[in-house]
Design a protein around this motif. Structure first.
Motif, mmCIF file in Angstrom:
data_model
loop_
_atom_site.group_PDB
_atom_site.id
_atom_site.type_symbol
_atom_site.label_atom_id
_atom_site.label_comp_id
_atom_site.label_asym_id
_atom_site.label_seq_id
_atom_site.Cartn_x
_atom_site.Cartn_y
_atom_site.Cartn_z
ATOM 1 N N PRO A 68 0.707 -1.245 0.205
ATOM 2 C CA PRO A 68 -0.234 -0.076 0.176
ATOM 3 C C PRO A 68 1.015 1.082 -0.107
ATOM 4 O O PRO A 68 0.231 2.657 -0.833
ATOM 5 C CB PRO A 68 -1.054 -0.027 1.586
ATOM 6 N N ILE A 69 1.739 1.412 0.796
ATOM 7 C CA ILE A 69 2.521 2.487 0.640
ATOM 8 C C ILE A 69 3.205 2.499 -0.653
ATOM 9 O O ILE A 69 3.323 4.187 -1.246
ATOM 10 C CB ILE A 69 3.751 2.581 2.217
ATOM 11 N N LYS A 70 3.729 2.000 -1.524
ATOM 12 C CA LYS A 70 4.189 1.429 -2.566
ATOM 13 C C LYS A 70 3.078 2.141 -3.881
ATOM 14 O O LYS A 70 3.923 2.787 -4.450
ATOM 15 C CB LYS A 70 5.185 0.741 -2.795
ATOM 16 N N CYS A 71 2.129 1.975 -2.998
ATOM 17 C CA CYS A 71 1.423 2.564 -3.731
ATOM 18 C C CYS A 71 0.688 3.671 -3.865
ATOM 19 O O CYS A 71 0.987 4.578 -4.887
ATOM 20 C CB CYS A 71 0.221 1.507 -3.648
ATOM 21 N N CYS A 72 0.398 4.203 -2.835
ATOM 22 C CA CYS A 72 0.716 5.571 -3.585
ATOM 23 C C CYS A 72 1.774 6.367 -3.189
ATOM 24 O O CYS A 72 1.444 7.420 -3.741
ATOM 25 C CB CYS A 72 0.546 5.982 -1.361
ATOM 26 N N HIS A 73 2.751 5.938 -3.320
ATOM 27 C CA HIS A 73 4.057 6.744 -3.541
ATOM 28 C C HIS A 73 4.108 6.951 -5.197
ATOM 29 O O HIS A 73 4.405 7.327 -5.586
ATOM 30 C CB HIS A 73 5.739 6.251 -3.417
ATOM 31 N N VAL A 74 3.611 5.899 -6.189
ATOM 32 C CA VAL A 74 3.235 5.734 -7.733
ATOM 33 C C VAL A 74 2.234 6.260 -8.383
ATOM 34 O O VAL A 74 2.529 7.033 -9.024
ATOM 35 C CB VAL A 74 3.415 3.862 -7.717
#
Length: 345
Positions: free
Chosen positions: A262-268
């Protein structure tokens, strides 16, 4: 197109459905000096990592990038995305920002006024669901109003279709009005930072002197005309959502959802918003629409808080357990570490 150290040497870059031309394209190169330590004898060059990441943003599938005959494995593409994304993320504030100077604000006011005659509009605000695909997310708070796991992302756009503020940190079930109350831009508007400027929101937002929503149950021709003007002006943000998701299929539902934490999704999500702005500024052609995504209207149910017209309630803190007016416990934001005054992710 790029030399051995990953710095751009040309003012034109073309990559599948991506195309950045002009001096602004150098920004994409300069952000991607990937001097990564590795124990491999044949490390992947920085420019290949950049291209692999951009290709993933464009198509949303690790396997499709592997199938492009690049010689990269799925694991290599995944590592490239993980390496490139945080480097690009550092530059989000440079490309995602609201008008601040008097001339910039005046241009935005005039641009929106030319659409349907509503004065002093500095931006349009709305939430959009970015689908994610993670079998470990069993908590129902991730399931949004369209019945799939998602990150609910708050976006502000200007008259040119640029994303001027973005908040990508809340699970899909979070109500738009809750995100607004806990966002930096919402709190700035409440403090009067934008002066007499207003933002336009849909019926899911509370009515404030700085946030104007449609008239509920219009009872006069004037109110009906205002609603028509409000709707005409807000079509810009719906169009931006469509272009943004068509240009970057990784955040489009047709890709099956982002297959990252989820955190990497937000970054993308934030990185693709930044790249969208770069594409708009250099005049890149709009991508063809993608079937299967309904972007015509993402209005939520009317917010009960709208009854408190023109009042300013104390803004709740995002780190406390809060509930909506229906007493449903709101999910907590993701524990992200990269924050800025104007762009949250």
């Amino acid at each position: 197109m790029v030399n051995g150290n990953g710095v751009g040497t040309s003012n034109h870059f073309s990559f599948n459905i991506f195309e950045f031309s002009g001096s602004a394209s150098r920004d994409v190169y300069l952000h991607c000096k990937l001097n990564l330590a590795t124990r491999c004898n044949f490390a992947i060059s920085p420019e290949v990592q950049l291209l692999a990441a951009l290709r993933f943003y464009a198509v949303g599938s690790f396997l499709e990038v592997v199938g492009d005959e690049t010689g990269l494995s799925k694991a290599s593409v995944s590592r490239s995305v993980a390496a490139v994304t945080p480097i690009l993320l550092r530059h989000a504030r440079t490309h995602i920002k609201m008008a601040t100077t008097r001339d910039e604000v005046r241009m935005v006011h005039e641009g929106f006024h030319a659409v349907a005659g509503i004065p002093r509009v500095i931006g349009l605000v709305d939430g959009t669901l970015i689908p994610i695909h993670n079998p470990s997310l069993v908590d129902p708070c991730w399931i949004g109003r369209k019945h799939y796991a998602a990150i609910n992302t708050q976006v502000v756009v200007d008259h040119n279709g640029l994303i001027t503020d973005i908040v990508a940190r809340w699970p899909g079930s979070t109500h738009d009005s809750f995100m607004w109350a806990n966002s930096a831009v919402g709190q700035k508007a409440g403090r009067g930072v934008f002066g007499r400027s207003i933002l336009l929101g849909d019926s899911g937002y509370p009515l404030r002197r700085y946030l104007v929503t449609p008239v509920t149950n219009p009872a006069s021709p004037q109110e009906e005309r205002f609603n028509e003007a409000h709707t005409s002006t807000r079509t810009k943000i719906e169009r931006v959502f469509g272009i943004w998701k068509s240009r970057f299929r990784c955040i489009h539902r047709s890709s099956g959802g982002l297959r990252l934490s989820p955190i990497k999704c937000c970054h993308v999500i934030v990185v693709t918003a930044m790249l969208h702005n770069i594409a708009v500024r250099v005049g890149t052609d709009e991508p063809p629409p993608v079937a299967g995504e309904e972007e015509q209207s993402e209005d939520e149910a009317p917010n009960p808080a709208k009854r408190e017209q023109y009042s300013i309630r104390p803004e709740p803190r995002p780190d406390r357990n809060l509930s909506t007016s229906s007493e449903v416990q709101q999910p907590q934001p993701l524990p992200l570490h990269h924050k800025s005054p104007s762009t949250e992710h």
